[in-house]
Write an enzyme that holds these catalytic residues in place. Structure first.
Site, PDB file in Angstrom:
ATOM      1  N   PRO A 199       0.812  -1.127  -0.293  1.00  0.00           N
ATOM      2  CA  PRO A 199      -0.143   0.163  -0.170  1.00  0.00           C
ATOM      3  C   PRO A 199       0.946   1.300   0.378  1.00  0.00           C
ATOM      4  CG  PRO A 199       0.160  -1.294   1.710  1.00  0.00           C
ATOM      5  CD  PRO A 199       0.542  -2.090   1.367  1.00  0.00           C
ATOM      6  N   GLU A 200       0.889   2.044  -0.820  1.00  0.00           N
ATOM      7  CA  GLU A 200       1.445   3.587  -1.143  1.00  0.00           C
ATOM      8  C   GLU A 200      -0.165   4.354  -0.767  1.00  0.00           C
ATOM      9  OE1 GLU A 200       4.371   3.744  -4.361  1.00  0.00           O
ATOM     10  OE2 GLU A 200       4.739   1.395  -3.628  1.00  0.00           O
ATOM     11  N   LYS A 257       0.719   8.076   3.427  1.00  0.00           N
ATOM     12  CA  LYS A 257       0.205   7.000   3.712  1.00  0.00           C
ATOM     13  C   LYS A 257       0.140   6.678   5.105  1.00  0.00           C
ATOM     14  CE  LYS A 257       4.927   5.558   0.651  1.00  0.00           C
ATOM     15  NZ  LYS A 257       6.207   4.307   1.180  1.00  0.00           N
ATOM     16  N   ARG A 312      16.697  -3.439  -2.074  1.00  0.00           N
ATOM     17  CA  ARG A 312      15.713  -4.222  -2.736  1.00  0.00           C
ATOM     18  C   ARG A 312      15.565  -4.230  -4.497  1.00  0.00           C
ATOM     19  NH1 ARG A 312      14.845  -1.812   1.808  1.00  0.00           N
ATOM     20  NH2 ARG A 312      13.121  -2.262   2.660  1.00  0.00           N
TER      21      ARG A 312
END
Length: 298
Positions: free
Chosen positions: A2-3, A61, A284
Site C-alpha cells: 500500500p502506497e 501512507k 531491494r
DNA sequence: CTTTTCTCCTGTATGC
DNA sequence: TGCATACAGGAGAAAA
C-alpha cells in the site's frame, strides 16, 4: 504494497462504512499491532471505547480516524484525538460481519455500539503495520489537524498544502540519489518503491542520479510524474499483485496492468522496446529502462 | 545535522 | 521430497 493510492482507496471505503459510528469495544491480538503506542495495547483499546468516529483522514501512507470522546459527566466535552493506522506492507482494513471467521493474521477488531452486524478488522500478515493514538495539532489544509507524532511527514501530492516548488527547492539542496529523496516521507509523503519507479520511468530519469545534479525543471517533471501516476492508480482502485492489498470489501485494484517499469524486468519498454532492467537498490530492487533512463557515471 | 545501513516479519518462489 | 536461501518492503533506530 500500500502506497498513497491504495491507502486513499481504503480511506474512502472506511469513510463510507464507519463515519459517525461509536466504538463499543476494541480487541487487540498480540503486542506488535500497538508497538508504536507507548502506553501499550490495553491503553489503546481503552482510550477508544465510547468514542465516535468524526472523520477519516490521510497524509501520505498514514490514515487516521478523528475520534470524539464521549461527553464527560457535567456536559464538558473532551478534545478529539487521532487513531493512527498504518498498513505497513501487508495491512488490510476489512469491514466484515462479526460472524466471519477470524483468519490467522487478524490483529485488531473494532466493534460498534450503533451497528452490531458489522465490525472493522485490521488484518496484517507481515506485521509491519500498526495502530497508535495521538493528539491532533493544527496544520494548513488539514481540517482536523494532523497527529502530533506525524508532523515530520511532508504534505502528499493530493493535499492543498502540497507545493511542487517547495519540494524541488528542498531536493536541490540534497546530496542523495533522486530515488532516495522520492522515498523520503519528510519531503513528499505517499511515494513507495512502485510509484517511485513509475515516476522515474515517466520522467526518463535514472533513480541514482543525484538530486543536486538535476535541474529544477527535471525535478519538477519527476514530481509531476509521481502525482500523475498516483492519480491514475487511484482511479484504478490501486495496485495489487496478490491478495495482500485489498480495499475494505476485500477487492483488488487493477493498476498493476498499467505499470511500465516496476516488476517488468525483461519486458519491452512501452516507449522504446528495450527490455526493462532490474537493479539492486537499498537491499531491494529498482526497475528502469536502460535506454530512456541511462545510469549516471560514478 | 545529514546520509546510509540495519532490523522488524512471514508467505511464496527458487535452487541444490 | 526436503531443506536453505532470496525476496517482497515502510519506517524508525542505529550507525557512519
Amino acid at each position: 504494497m500500500p502506497e498513497l493510492p491504495e491507502v486513499e482507496t481504503v480511506r474512502r471505503g472506511l469513510a463510507s462504512h464507519v463515519l459517525g459510528r461509536t466504538v463499543a469495544r476494541v480487541t487487540l491480538l498480540g503486542h506488535r499491532v500497538a508497538r508504536r503506542h507507548p502506553a501499550g495495547p490495553a491503553d489503546l483499546a481503552d482510550s477508544l471505547t465510547g468514542c465516535r468516529i468524526d472523520a477519516v483522514r490521510r497524509r501520505g501512507k498514514y490514515l487516521w480516524l478523528v475520534m470524539r470522546p464521549p461527553e464527560l459527566p457535567g456536559g464538558a466535552s473532551a478534545c478529539p484525538f487521532a487513531l493512527i493506522i498504518h498498513l505497513g506492507m501487508s495491512g488490510q482494513l476489512l469491514v466484515t460481519s462479526p460472524a466471519a471467521p477470524p483468519g490467522p493474521h487478524l490483529r485488531a477488531t473494532i466493534e460498534f455500539s450503533d451497528k452490531t452486524d458489522t465490525e472493522l478488522r485490521f488484518v496484517d500478515q507481515r506485521t509491519f503495520g500498526g495502530m497508535a493514538v495521538a493528539e491532533l495539532v493544527p496544520a494548513p489544509g488539514q481540517p482536523d489537524g494532523v497527529p502530533e507524532t506525524l508532523v515530520h511527514l511532508g504534505a502528499d501530492p493530493f493535499e492543498p498544502a502540497y507545493s511542487v516548488a517547495a519540494v524541488v527547492e528542498a531536493m536541490r539542496h540534497r546530496d542523495s540519489a533522486i530515488k532516495r529523496a522520492l522515498l523520503d516521507q519528510r519531503l513528499v509523503s505517499g511515494i513507495g518503491n512502485i510509484y517511485a519507479d513509475e515516476a522515474l520511468w515517466a520522467a526518463k530519469v535514472h533513480g541514482q542520479r543525484s538530486c543536486s545534479a538535476l535541474t529544477r525543471p527535471a525535478l519538477g517533471r519527476v514530481l509531476a510524474a509521481a502525482a500523475q501516476v498516483m492519480e491514475r492508480a487511484l482511479e484504478a482502485g490501486g495496485t495489487s499483485f496478490d491478495a495482500l492489498y485489498v480495499n475494505v470489501n476485500g477487492a483488488s485494484g487493477y493498476f498493476d496492468r498499467s505499470l511500465n517499469a516496476y516488476g517488468q524486468a525483461g519486458r519491452p519498454c512501452a516507449r522504446c522496446g528495450t527490455p526493462i532492467r532490474r537493479e539492486p537498490f537499498m537491499n531491494r530492487s529498482s526497475y528502469s529502462c536502460p535506454r530512456c533512463q541511462p545510469r549516471p557515471r560514478r
